[in-house]
Design a protein around this motif. Structure first.
Motif, short mmCIF file in Angstrom:
data_model
loop_
_atom_site.label_atom_id
_atom_site.label_comp_id
_atom_site.label_asym_id
_atom_site.label_seq_id
_atom_site.Cartn_x
_atom_site.Cartn_y
_atom_site.Cartn_z
N GLY A 120 16.58 -1.17 -15.21
CA GLY A 120 15.35 -0.90 -14.49
C GLY A 120 14.12 -0.91 -15.37
O GLY A 120 13.01 -0.65 -14.90
N GLU A 121 14.27 -1.25 -16.65
CA GLU A 121 13.15 -1.26 -17.58
C GLU A 121 12.18 -2.39 -17.24
O GLU A 121 12.57 -3.54 -17.04
N ILE A 122 10.90 -2.08 -17.17
CA ILE A 122 9.87 -3.07 -16.85
C ILE A 122 9.50 -3.81 -18.13
O ILE A 122 9.11 -3.20 -19.13
N LEU A 123 9.60 -5.14 -18.08
CA LEU A 123 9.31 -5.97 -19.24
C LEU A 123 7.95 -6.65 -19.14
O LEU A 123 7.37 -7.03 -20.15
N HIS A 124 7.46 -6.84 -17.94
CA HIS A 124 6.15 -7.47 -17.74
C HIS A 124 5.65 -7.08 -16.36
O HIS A 124 6.41 -7.10 -15.39
N SER A 125 4.38 -6.71 -16.27
CA SER A 125 3.83 -6.30 -14.99
C SER A 125 2.36 -6.63 -14.95
O SER A 125 1.59 -6.14 -15.77
N ARG A 126 1.97 -7.47 -14.00
CA ARG A 126 0.57 -7.78 -13.78
C ARG A 126 0.28 -7.69 -12.28
O ARG A 126 0.88 -8.42 -11.49
N LEU A 127 -0.58 -6.77 -11.89
CA LEU A 127 -0.94 -6.60 -10.49
C LEU A 127 0.30 -6.44 -9.61
O LEU A 127 0.32 -6.86 -8.46
N ALA A 128 1.32 -5.78 -10.17
CA ALA A 128 2.61 -5.71 -9.49
C ALA A 128 2.59 -4.91 -8.20
O ALA A 128 3.45 -5.08 -7.34
N ASP A 129 1.60 -4.02 -8.04
CA ASP A 129 1.51 -3.22 -6.83
C ASP A 129 0.32 -3.59 -5.96
O ASP A 129 -0.02 -2.88 -5.02
#
Length: 424
Positions: free
Chosen positions: A40-49
């Motif tokens: 469940g570790e987040i490796l990359h997130s851009r505008l994910a929500d």
């Protein structure tokens, strides 16, 4: 020390490449999310929500409910579906069916996965819920059960509807739910084509069979959404889920998704190498003294303070755990809780770790972030994944509403969290 600096430079180059690629995206439609499916570790997130239109990624939920119906015995792969007037009137992409035409359930699965047929999506909706509108209500309710707190469905196909919205993070959760709950049907997502009535239809998912390890899931496009893709990959025991939304072209979307997947795997490899290098900096000492020395040497590199793993503009944080000779985090009393019986009720999972003490430490941290979990029990069940023993970090004995609410709030902070139904 030179080894550490070299590895950090490599990671900076990898992440700089990601940021450069993202710079060309339309931020009104663009979003991206990559996570390690094992932990469940987040490796990359851009505008994910950020709110986005799912387009034909919608059909993943249509397929989820179809698979549920098959497993419940309500349908079989050889049963037939009949096209209604409404189904036959759906705009492309479709199988160009006429009212009264029939197809098998298995053909419907392939038509949804490979052709992304809108007429078939309506056929499935009407079979399972009489009307597409009623089916969309069921889709949204099931989305909530799966932890998709920011997703609302209004149709079964993904055709334009201003109130049919989702997020990149929610689409990643749905992708993983499909793979977790219905592994027996995952082979349909690897097929490159299928034939119906003498015509061969080819998949829009060009990453399957071309990018190392990619084995599904779904693409989508409407004008309002841009080009979307949700996909999974497996390399060296690490399964990733990656979502790209809002690509200006299909080629850009595919290239960017491939770049994110490759960079995420390189980041994982380099981070593991960094940890090994750090351990080799000094002779073997008392574990507490050894960790003190490593922490001091890494601090001397004058790095920016570590931030959440999902922050794409900084390096993934290097986590150094201070441990005593028993493997328990310093200053943390080991908590013993019964592990032999699965807990009742819903659970909230906030990670999975190779060390049980680390899982307990994570639970203590999250309890400080979420007061709703103050009275929940902490549970660290052991499980095997690809030859490794891991420990899940879970809070147990909560109801469904609280589990989903906590995960929604933690997700907003880029903290990994999954609501787990009883028996999950």
């Amino acid at each position: 020390m030179d080894t550490l600096r070299g590895l950090f430079v490599t990671i900076v180059i990898i992440l700089s490449g990601l940021m450069a690629a993202d710079g060309y995206a339309d931020t009104r439609r663009y979003a991206a999310f990559v996570a390690d499916a094992n932990t469940g570790e987040i490796l990359h997130s851009r505008l994910a929500d950020a709110q986005r239109y799912p387009a034909s990624l919608t059909k993943m939920m249509t397929l989820y409910l179809l698979f549920e119906a098959i497993e419940a015995g309500d349908l079989s792969l050889t049963d037939t579906l009949t096209a209604s007037r409404i189904a036959a009137s759906q705009q492309p992409s479709n199988l160009n069916l006429s009212q009264g035409d029939t197809i098998t359930v298995e053909t419907a699965i392939r038509a949804l996965v490979i052709k992304s047929a809108n007429d078939v999506a309506v056929m499935v909706a009407e079979e399972l819920a009489t009307t597409e509108r009623a089916f969309a209500v069921e889709m949204t309710a099931r989305a909530r059960d799966l932890g998709l707190a920011n997703t609302t469905f209004r149709n079964a196909s993904g055709l334009p509807n201003s109130r049919q919205v989702t997020t990149a993070r929610d689409m990643a959760r749905l992708t993983l739910a499909l793979r977790r709950d219905f592994p027996q049907y995952m082979h349909y997502f690897t097929e490159r084509s299928f034939t119906h009535n003498g015509r061969t239809y080819r998949s829009h998912n060009n990453l399957v069979g071309r990018v190392d390890g990619v084995d599904g899931m779904k693409t989508g496009y409407i004008r309002a959404s841009g080009f979307n893709i949700a996909t999974t990959a497996m390399r060296d025991g690490h399964r990733l889920v990656a979502v790209v939304m809002g690509g200006p072209t299909a080629a850009y979307r595919d290239a960017h998704a491939e770049q994110l997947i490759d960079a995420a795997y390189r980041s994982l490899e380099n981070r593991e190498a960094l940890i090994v290098a750090a351990r080799d900096l000094t002779p073997r000492l008392n574990p507490i003294r050894e960790q003190d020395i490593i922490a001091t040497q890494i601090a001397a590199l004058d790095l920016s303070p570590p931030v959440a793993q999902g922050d794409g503009e900084t390096l993934p944080p290097l986590q150094i755990e201070m441990t005593d000779d028993m493997g328990t985090p310093s200053g943390t009393a080991a908590r013993t809780e019964p592990q032999d019986l699965p807990p009742a009720g819903w659970s909230v999972q906030v990670g999975a770790y190779t060390d049980e003490a680390a899982a307990r430490a994570r639970l203590e941290t999250v309890r400080e972030l979420a007061s709703e979990l103050a009275e929940a029990s902490m549970y660290t069940p052991r499980f095997d994944s690809n030859g490794r023993t891991l420990f899940r970090a879970r809070f147990t004995g909560v109801d469904a509403g609280r589990a989903r609410a906590v995960c929604a709030r933690l997700a907003a902070r880029d903290e990994p969290c999954f609501a787990v139904a009883p028996g999950g």
